[in-house]
Motif scaffolding. Structure first.
Motif, PDB file in Angstrom:
ATOM      1  N   ARG A 371       0.822  -1.217   0.000  1.00 12.63           N
ATOM      2  CA  ARG A 371       0.000   0.000   0.000  1.00 12.63           C
ATOM      3  C   ARG A 371       0.859   1.272   0.000  1.00 12.63           C
ATOM      4  N   LEU A 372       2.146   1.166   0.321  1.00 15.02           N
ATOM      5  CA  LEU A 372       3.026   2.327   0.244  1.00 15.02           C
ATOM      6  C   LEU A 372       3.319   2.709  -1.207  1.00 15.02           C
ATOM      7  N   LYS A 373       3.079   1.782  -2.127  1.00 14.29           N
ATOM      8  CA  LYS A 373       3.248   2.014  -3.573  1.00 14.29           C
ATOM      9  C   LYS A 373       4.658   2.520  -3.911  1.00 14.29           C
ATOM     10  N   ILE A 374       5.617   1.669  -3.627  1.00 17.34           N
ATOM     11  CA  ILE A 374       7.003   1.928  -4.022  1.00 17.34           C
ATOM     12  C   ILE A 374       7.124   1.473  -5.473  1.00 17.34           C
ATOM     13  N   MET A 375       7.105   2.431  -6.393  1.00 17.76           N
ATOM     14  CA  MET A 375       7.005   2.111  -7.816  1.00 17.76           C
ATOM     15  C   MET A 375       8.269   2.452  -8.603  1.00 17.76           C
ATOM     16  N   SER A 376       9.299   2.966  -7.920  1.00 20.96           N
ATOM     17  CA  SER A 376      10.515   3.355  -8.623  1.00 20.96           C
ATOM     18  C   SER A 376      11.636   3.547  -7.621  1.00 20.96           C
ATOM     19  N   GLU A 377      12.867   3.692  -8.141  1.00 20.98           N
ATOM     20  CA  GLU A 377      14.005   4.006  -7.268  1.00 20.98           C
ATOM     21  C   GLU A 377      13.784   5.353  -6.576  1.00 20.98           C
ATOM     22  N   GLU A 378      13.165   6.287  -7.289  1.00 19.16           N
ATOM     23  CA  GLU A 378      12.896   7.596  -6.700  1.00 19.16           C
ATOM     24  C   GLU A 378      11.943   7.472  -5.513  1.00 19.16           C
ATOM     25  N   ASP A 379      10.934   6.615  -5.646  1.00 20.80           N
ATOM     26  CA  ASP A 379      10.007   6.389  -4.536  1.00 20.80           C
ATOM     27  C   ASP A 379      10.742   5.818  -3.326  1.00 20.80           C
ATOM     28  N   ALA A 380      11.656   4.884  -3.589  1.00 16.77           N
ATOM     29  CA  ALA A 380      12.419   4.274  -2.497  1.00 16.77           C
ATOM     30  C   ALA A 380      13.249   5.326  -1.766  1.00 16.77           C
ATOM     31  N   LEU A 381      13.881   6.216  -2.524  1.00 15.45           N
ATOM     32  CA  LEU A 381      14.674   7.276  -1.904  1.00 15.45           C
ATOM     33  C   LEU A 381      13.797   8.256  -1.128  1.00 15.45           C
ATOM     34  N   LYS A 382      12.610   8.545  -1.653  1.00 11.72           N
ATOM     35  CA  LYS A 382      11.692   9.429  -0.940  1.00 11.72           C
ATOM     36  C   LYS A 382      11.269   8.829   0.392  1.00 11.72           C
ATOM     37  N   LEU A 383      10.947   7.550   0.385  1.00 12.28           N
ATOM     38  CA  LEU A 383      10.559   6.888   1.625  1.00 12.28           C
ATOM     39  C   LEU A 383      11.698   6.897   2.625  1.00 12.28           C
ATOM     40  N   HIS A 398      14.964  -0.742  -0.810  1.00  9.37           N
ATOM     41  CA  HIS A 398      15.260  -1.349  -2.111  1.00  9.37           C
ATOM     42  C   HIS A 398      13.984  -1.446  -2.934  1.00  9.37           C
ATOM     43  N   TYR A 399      14.046  -0.911  -4.150  1.00 12.57           N
ATOM     44  CA  TYR A 399      12.925  -1.053  -5.078  1.00 12.57           C
ATOM     45  C   TYR A 399      13.112  -2.312  -5.905  1.00 12.57           C
TER      46      TYR A 399
END
Length: 457
Positions: A371-383, A398-399
């Motif tokens: 549900r956190l919707k980690i959809m890219s490397e950028e999302d992983a870094l944002k989290l 890690h994405y």
């Protein structure tokens, strides 16, 4: 340079027992919890540091020993250079020799980090192509998740000189080491297509992202059976994390950072080079006046710099021997605790661990709620940034890109798990660190936050 001048880590004498340093724990009261807290009291308060894997940690007593070495140099640099440095580095190399079961201290060099060691090995391979000792398009085989600096070194030294690269996909999540062995064998077969020779295989002992303990001894054995020229084990995370026996592993080259899991200050690593026909062609990337005297000597003097991180290895051994079971005891407890914390998190979030327990050391991959919707490397870094800034949690994310057929990946009740946290456990960690992380993720899920919209400021 005259051989009798006692400098620069030359070990042509006094290494057959005279500088022996025991790696066995001393018989004394084990270090107490308050003493552990004091040793790491310089850590920033209020932050759950569950990322020892990236930069390691250094206790106060070792930092004090480092400061003594720095002052000793500054007090009288000439005396330090001529009469102290060589023997001090030799003592550190002797400690490492015992810890990794090398045959000879001259097989051990101290360098800045695993990146420097990779450059040493890959420059040697690059020269083979440049000097036409190797055929054009002969190959280097490596895991696709190898550290980026290693990949860049291959570009800099190997492919531009005419070599080619085969990247072996590391399956993840993993059910068994047989999945890795199967993929690796396929990679070697590809590397040998059309009559090409594999000039070097690079094998991680513990991969970084995702983190998995690789069956390195088995893969080295397969390389020997398949006629691979040389084998380099990139074990940046290994020493202080898993048992190392370089003779049992059987690789030509083996590197591990001493500042990640062995409590040295940054930055220092050892590079083991098995005595072989390749030894004379191994050189430090920074050429100084010791060039041609062997890699251990070349590495011990690359100009005026701070060598204190290389000199404190005996002090680190004293520190780890304050723990019950010494470094072996620390490794065992870190492994047990990180698995316990990983399972706690996965159960709370309804997710999974990325690999079986036997393929973990002091780090483990924990699935994050879909549900956190980690959809890219950028999302992983944002989290990762959001957890740092708003929750005081430091942990890599890690994405995991979904497979084309959407099969083989893990799922939770809401969908495919595309993000994993790499949690570490070191002696300074407490269960509260992981509880803080657990609550932070549950809060984000309950608030229906998705990574794309998270703030990192």
């Amino acid at each position: 340079m005259d051989q009798e001048e006692p400098r620069n880590g030359d070990s042509t004498h006094n290494h057959h027992g005279l500088l022996h340093v025991s790696k066995k724990p001393k018989l004394a009261l084990p270090i107490s919890e308050p003493e552990i807290r004091d040793e790491f009291s310089h850590h920033q308060t209020g932050v759950a540091r569950i990322n020892n894997g990236s930069f390691g940690s250094c206790p106060k007593s070792v930092l004090a020993a480092q400061r003594k070495w720095q002052l000793k140099f500054l007090e009288q640099p000439d005396d330090f250079y001529f009469n102290t440095l060589r023997n001090g580095i030799l003592k550190s190399r002797t400690v490492i020799k015992g810890l990794i079961n090398a045959d000879d201290v001259d097989e051990i060099s101290l360098v800045d980090n695993a990146t420097t060691a990779a450059a040493i090995v890959l420059q040697q391979i690059g020269r083979g192509f440049a000097e036409r000792k190797f055929n054009q398009n002969d190959t280097v085989v490596m895991l696709h998740c190898a550290f980026q600096a290693v990949k860049k070194s291959i570009q800099a030294y190997v492919t531009r000189a005419g070599g080619s690269v085969v990247e072996v996909q590391l399956p993840f999540p993993l059910a068994s080491e047989e999945e890795i062995i199967r993929e690796f064998k396929e990679g070697l077969a590809k590397g040998k297509e059309n009559g090409k020779r594999i000039r070097l295989a690079i094998i991680d002992h513990i991969t970084s992202m995702p983190c998995v303990v690789i069956p390195v001894r088995k893969l080295v054995k397969i390389c020997r059976e398949e006629g691979v020229d040389q084998v380099f084990v990139d074990a940046a995370h290994a020493i202080g994390s898993v048992k190392i026996d370089v003779k049992e592993i059987g690789a030509d080259f083996y590197v591990s950072n001493l500042h990640k899991w062995f409590f040295c200050p940054p930055a220092v690593a050892f590079l083991y080079c098995r005595n072989s026909k390749f030894s004379p062609d191994m050189h430090h990337p920074v050429v100084s006046h010791e060039f041609g005297k062997g890699l251990p000597v070349e590495s011990a003097w690359i100009g005026t710099r701070d060598y204190s991180s290389q000199l404190v290895v005996p002090s680190v051994l004293e520190f780890v021997n304050r723990f019950e079971g010494g470094i072996e005891g620390i490794m065992k407890r870190n492994h047990e605790q990180v698995l316990k914390m990983g399972r706690m998190l996965a159960e709370s979030w309804g997710t999974n661990l990325g690999s079986p327990s036997e393929m973990c050391a002091g780090m483990v991959m924990v699935g994050l709620p879909s549900r956190l919707k980690i959809m890219s490397e950028e999302d992983a870094l944002k989290l990762r940034g959001h957890l740092r800034v708003y929750f005081g949690v430091e942990v890599p994310i890690h994405y995991l890109a979904p497979k084309e057929d959407d099969e083989g990946g893990a799922r939770d009740k809401d969908g495919i798990i595309s993000g994993y946290a790499r949690i570490s456990h070191q002696v300074y960690n407490t269960s509260e660190d992981y509880e803080k992380f657990r609550i932070a993720v549950l809060h984000l899920v309950e608030e229906k936050k998705i990574c794309k919209l998270l703030s990192t400021e």
